[in-house]
Motif scaffolding. Structure first.
Motif, PDB file in Angstrom:
ATOM      1  N   GLY A 192       0.814  -1.212   0.000  1.00  0.00           N
ATOM      2  CA  GLY A 192       0.000   0.000   0.000  1.00  0.00           C
ATOM      3  C   GLY A 192       0.845   1.259   0.000  1.00  0.00           C
ATOM      4  N   ILE A 193       0.162   2.386  -0.019  1.00  0.00           N
ATOM      5  CA  ILE A 193       0.810   3.700  -0.103  1.00  0.00           C
ATOM      6  C   ILE A 193       0.334   4.562   1.065  1.00  0.00           C
ATOM      7  CG2 ILE A 193       1.160   5.750  -1.545  1.00  0.00           C
ATOM      8  CD1 ILE A 193       0.021   4.021  -3.888  1.00  0.00           C
ATOM      9  N   LEU A 194       1.260   5.297   1.672  1.00  0.00           N
ATOM     10  CA  LEU A 194       0.939   6.326   2.650  1.00  0.00           C
ATOM     11  C   LEU A 194       1.278   7.686   2.050  1.00  0.00           C
ATOM     12  CD1 LEU A 194       2.405   4.886   5.980  1.00  0.00           C
ATOM     13  CD2 LEU A 194      -0.012   5.207   5.446  1.00  0.00           C
ATOM     14  N   ALA A 195       0.364   8.627   2.155  1.00  0.00           N
ATOM     15  CA  ALA A 195       0.625   9.996   1.699  1.00  0.00           C
ATOM     16  C   ALA A 195       0.037  10.948   2.732  1.00  0.00           C
ATOM     17  CB  ALA A 195      -0.007  10.251   0.334  1.00  0.00           C
ATOM     18  N   ARG A 213      15.156   4.298   6.243  1.00  0.00           N
ATOM     19  CA  ARG A 213      16.300   5.206   6.379  1.00  0.00           C
ATOM     20  C   ARG A 213      16.320   6.241   5.249  1.00  0.00           C
ATOM     21  NH1 ARG A 213      17.976   0.214   8.221  1.00  0.00           N
ATOM     22  NH2 ARG A 213      18.872   0.215  10.312  1.00  0.00           N
ATOM     23  N   SER A 214      15.162   6.803   5.020  1.00  0.00           N
ATOM     24  CA  SER A 214      14.997   7.755   3.922  1.00  0.00           C
ATOM     25  C   SER A 214      15.745   9.050   4.198  1.00  0.00           C
ATOM     26  CB  SER A 214      13.511   8.056   3.719  1.00  0.00           C
ATOM     27  OG  SER A 214      13.325   9.089   2.781  1.00  0.00           O
ATOM     28  N   GLU A 215      16.287   9.631   3.153  1.00  0.00           N
ATOM     29  CA  GLU A 215      16.916  10.942   3.245  1.00  0.00           C
ATOM     30  C   GLU A 215      15.964  12.063   2.826  1.00  0.00           C
ATOM     31  OE1 GLU A 215      20.525  10.871   1.038  1.00  0.00           O
ATOM     32  OE2 GLU A 215      21.454   9.324   2.287  1.00  0.00           O
ATOM     33  N   LEU A 216      14.714  11.699   2.543  1.00  0.00           N
ATOM     34  CA  LEU A 216      13.713  12.693   2.165  1.00  0.00           C
ATOM     35  C   LEU A 216      13.401  13.570   3.376  1.00  0.00           C
ATOM     36  CD1 LEU A 216      11.932  13.014  -0.493  1.00  0.00           C
ATOM     37  CD2 LEU A 216      10.109  11.929   0.827  1.00  0.00           C
ATOM     38  N   PHE A 229       5.018   7.526   0.727  1.00  0.00           N
ATOM     39  CA  PHE A 229       5.899   6.360   0.782  1.00  0.00           C
ATOM     40  C   PHE A 229       5.113   5.120   0.351  1.00  0.00           C
ATOM     41  CE2 PHE A 229       7.440   9.221   4.130  1.00  0.00           C
ATOM     42  CZ  PHE A 229       8.777   9.368   3.746  1.00  0.00           C
ATOM     43  N   VAL A 230       5.747   4.288  -0.444  1.00  0.00           N
ATOM     44  CA  VAL A 230       5.195   2.979  -0.801  1.00  0.00           C
ATOM     45  C   VAL A 230       5.707   1.972   0.225  1.00  0.00           C
ATOM     46  CG1 VAL A 230       5.154   1.140  -2.525  1.00  0.00           C
ATOM     47  CG2 VAL A 230       5.050   3.537  -3.242  1.00  0.00           C
ATOM     48  N   ARG A 231       4.827   1.152   0.723  1.00  0.00           N
ATOM     49  CA  ARG A 231       5.192   0.163   1.738  1.00  0.00           C
ATOM     50  C   ARG A 231       5.504  -1.186   1.078  1.00  0.00           C
ATOM     51  NH1 ARG A 231       0.757  -1.057   4.947  1.00  0.00           N
ATOM     52  NH2 ARG A 231       1.992  -1.412   6.820  1.00  0.00           N
ATOM     53  N   GLU A 232       6.709  -1.671   1.299  1.00  0.00           N
ATOM     54  CA  GLU A 232       7.107  -3.034   0.895  1.00  0.00           C
ATOM     55  C   GLU A 232       6.820  -3.321  -0.585  1.00  0.00           C
ATOM     56  OE1 GLU A 232       6.375  -5.288   5.150  1.00  0.00           O
ATOM     57  OE2 GLU A 232       4.644  -4.980   3.831  1.00  0.00           O
ATOM     58  N   THR A 239       6.715  -5.396 -12.108  1.00  0.00           N
ATOM     59  CA  THR A 239       6.598  -4.339 -11.097  1.00  0.00           C
ATOM     60  C   THR A 239       7.981  -3.908 -10.631  1.00  0.00           C
ATOM     61  OG1 THR A 239       6.365  -5.988  -9.313  1.00  0.00           O
ATOM     62  CG2 THR A 239       4.346  -5.124 -10.300  1.00  0.00           C
ATOM     63  N   GLY A 240       8.078  -2.631 -10.249  1.00  0.00           N
ATOM     64  CA  GLY A 240       9.369  -2.074  -9.882  1.00  0.00           C
ATOM     65  C   GLY A 240       9.437  -1.590  -8.453  1.00  0.00           C
ATOM     66  N   THR A 241      10.645  -1.149  -8.074  1.00  0.00           N
ATOM     67  CA  THR A 241      10.874  -0.626  -6.722  1.00  0.00           C
ATOM     68  C   THR A 241      11.747   0.631  -6.757  1.00  0.00           C
ATOM     69  OG1 THR A 241      12.815  -2.052  -6.436  1.00  0.00           O
ATOM     70  CG2 THR A 241      10.700  -2.933  -5.698  1.00  0.00           C
ATOM     71  N   ALA A 242      11.864   1.244  -7.913  1.00  0.00           N
ATOM     72  CA  ALA A 242      12.761   2.394  -8.051  1.00  0.00           C
ATOM     73  C   ALA A 242      12.117   3.701  -7.607  1.00  0.00           C
ATOM     74  CB  ALA A 242      13.219   2.520  -9.504  1.00  0.00           C
ATOM     75  N   TYR A 243      10.789   3.749  -7.582  1.00  0.00           N
ATOM     76  CA  TYR A 243      10.088   5.004  -7.320  1.00  0.00           C
ATOM     77  C   TYR A 243       9.088   4.782  -6.189  1.00  0.00           C
ATOM     78  CZ  TYR A 243       7.978   9.531  -8.519  1.00  0.00           C
ATOM     79  OH  TYR A 243       7.522  10.827  -8.507  1.00  0.00           O
ATOM     80  N   THR A 244       9.567   4.896  -4.964  1.00  0.00           N
ATOM     81  CA  THR A 244       8.736   4.496  -3.823  1.00  0.00           C
ATOM     82  C   THR A 244       8.603   5.577  -2.756  1.00  0.00           C
ATOM     83  OG1 THR A 244      10.669   3.490  -2.764  1.00  0.00           O
ATOM     84  CG2 THR A 244       9.279   2.050  -4.124  1.00  0.00           C
ATOM     85  N   GLU A 245       9.052   6.795  -3.018  1.00  0.00           N
ATOM     86  CA  GLU A 245       8.870   7.898  -2.079  1.00  0.00           C
ATOM     87  C   GLU A 245       9.006   9.209  -2.827  1.00  0.00           C
ATOM     88  OE1 GLU A 245      12.043   7.355   0.778  1.00  0.00           O
ATOM     89  OE2 GLU A 245      13.354   8.707  -0.336  1.00  0.00           O
ATOM     90  N   GLY A 246       8.423  10.253  -2.253  1.00  0.00           N
ATOM     91  CA  GLY A 246       8.540  11.534  -2.915  1.00  0.00           C
ATOM     92  C   GLY A 246       7.789  12.630  -2.189  1.00  0.00           C
ATOM     93  N   VAL A 247       7.891  13.832  -2.737  1.00  0.00           N
ATOM     94  CA  VAL A 247       7.225  15.022  -2.207  1.00  0.00           C
ATOM     95  C   VAL A 247       6.146  15.454  -3.186  1.00  0.00           C
ATOM     96  CG1 VAL A 247       7.527  17.448  -1.572  1.00  0.00           C
ATOM     97  CG2 VAL A 247       9.277  15.771  -0.961  1.00  0.00           C
ATOM     98  N   ILE A 248       4.992  15.865  -2.671  1.00  0.00           N
ATOM     99  CA  ILE A 248       3.922  16.433  -3.493  1.00  0.00           C
ATOM    100  C   ILE A 248       3.872  17.927  -3.183  1.00  0.00           C
ATOM    101  CG2 ILE A 248       1.489  16.335  -4.129  1.00  0.00           C
ATOM    102  CD1 ILE A 248       1.374  13.533  -2.871  1.00  0.00           C
ATOM    103  N   ALA A 249       4.339  18.743  -4.106  1.00  0.00           N
ATOM    104  CA  ALA A 249       4.328  20.199  -3.918  1.00  0.00           C
ATOM    105  C   ALA A 249       2.918  20.750  -4.126  1.00  0.00           C
ATOM    106  CB  ALA A 249       5.316  20.851  -4.876  1.00  0.00           C
ATOM    107  N   ASP A 250       2.759  22.056  -3.891  1.00  0.00           N
ATOM    108  CA  ASP A 250       1.442  22.686  -3.911  1.00  0.00           C
ATOM    109  C   ASP A 250       0.631  22.390  -5.161  1.00  0.00           C
ATOM    110  OD1 ASP A 250       2.006  23.700  -1.488  1.00  0.00           O
ATOM    111  OD2 ASP A 250       2.075  25.792  -2.084  1.00  0.00           O
TER     112      ASP A 250
END
Length: 296
Positions: A192-195, A213-216, A229-232, A239-250
């Motif tokens: 799942g995804i948490l936002a 241990r994210s540096e975000l 964040f994408v969980r597990e 399916t991939g694992t390269a894009y699993t966290e990020g920032v959503i700007a305004d």
């Protein structure tokens, strides 16, 4: 003629109430706990603290105001009015629970158990609730506006949250979807995804952030950006694992295209009030136009 202000006192049933409801009587609840090495006095003391706080808040409501009480479990059926002042009596999470149902009404958070609760969102003592309510109506209160997150489906369903939204399978099986932000996307099979927001960055979001241990950089409570964040995530030929966290700007959003028979989206831990998503639907997660207006 404008309506008189209404104090809406929001609370949650105590653990003692739940125990007596489940076991029928105080004695049976006491026996049940004693068989497990627990003393009912602890939950009785916390119940008494909540009762005392509720009485203190009630005594502070101006006599000419209207008033009502609502339990946490009834929030999704309660109709709030524009003239309401919300008084949340309980843990910090209770403010998050009520925030999603509001449209700009001020919130006074009251902490009945400062020895148990951090009091980040419920900083006020019961004895000060009356003064805080009057200050809200008089325009003399110091209000802190906190960012909220919203999720909107392509068929018009909407959900708001103060901390975070979770998108995933209702029974915690693998969730399959395509995730996209801007011109970047990836197909996932994950838990799942948490936002969520800067307020949520002290809770469930932070646990995902620490575990990987994210540096975000996590946002502060009043920041306007969101994080996700994408969980597990599971790597496979499809399916991939390269894009699993990020920032959503305004001005940005996170778009989830469902590729499972059923996914759900709920906010701030209230699973019974969830959006239901089927194969082919799209869910857009972004900053909400509404904000929590918290009296500090």
């Amino acid at each position: 003629m404008s309506l008189r202000p209404r104090a809406v006192v929001v609370h949650r049933r105590s653990e003692y109430d739940d125990l007596v409801a489940r076991h029928g009587t105080h004695g049976q609840a006491e026996f049940y706990l004693s068989q497990r090495g627990r003393d009912i006095a602890e939950v009785q003391d916390r119940h008494a603290a909540l009762d005392s706080a509720m009485a203190g808040v009630s005594a502070g409501i101006p006599a000419q105001w209207r008033r009502t009480e609502v339990e946490r479990a009834e929030l999704d059926r309660f109709v709030f009015g524009p003239e309401d002042v919300i008084v949340a009596v309980g843990q910090d999470g209770l403010v998050a629970n009520v925030a999603k149902y509001l449209a700009g009404q001020p919130v006074v958070g009251v902490n009945p158990e400062p020895q148990w609760n951090p009091g980040i969102l419920v900083p006020h003592a019961p004895s000060g609730a009356g003064r805080a309510m009057v200050a809200c109506v008089a325009g003399a209160a110091r209000i802190e506006e906190r960012t909220m997150v919203e999720a909107v489906t392509d068929d018009g369903q909407e959900l708001r949250a103060l901390n975070e939204v979770f998108i995933g399978h209702p029974t915690h099986q693998s969730s399959r979807y395509v995730l996209r932000t801007g011109d970047r996307q990836e197909r996932h099979s994950s838990s799942g995804i948490l936002a969520g927001t800067g307020t949520g960055a002290t809770g469930w979001l932070r646990s995902s952030w620490q575990e990987r241990r994210s540096e975000l950089p996590l946002p502060v409570p009043t920041a306007t950006e969101l994080v996700w964040f994408v969980r597990e995530a599971w790597p496979s030929p499809a399916t991939g694992t390269a894009y699993t966290e990020g920032v959503i700007a305004d001005s940005e959003s996170l778009v989830v295209s469902v590729e499972s028979d059923r996914l759900i989206c709920f906010g701030d831990g209230i699973e019974q009030d969830a959006l239901s998503l089927s194969w082919g639907q799209k869910l857009t997660v972004r900053r909400s136009a509404w904000r929590l207006r918290l009296l500090v």
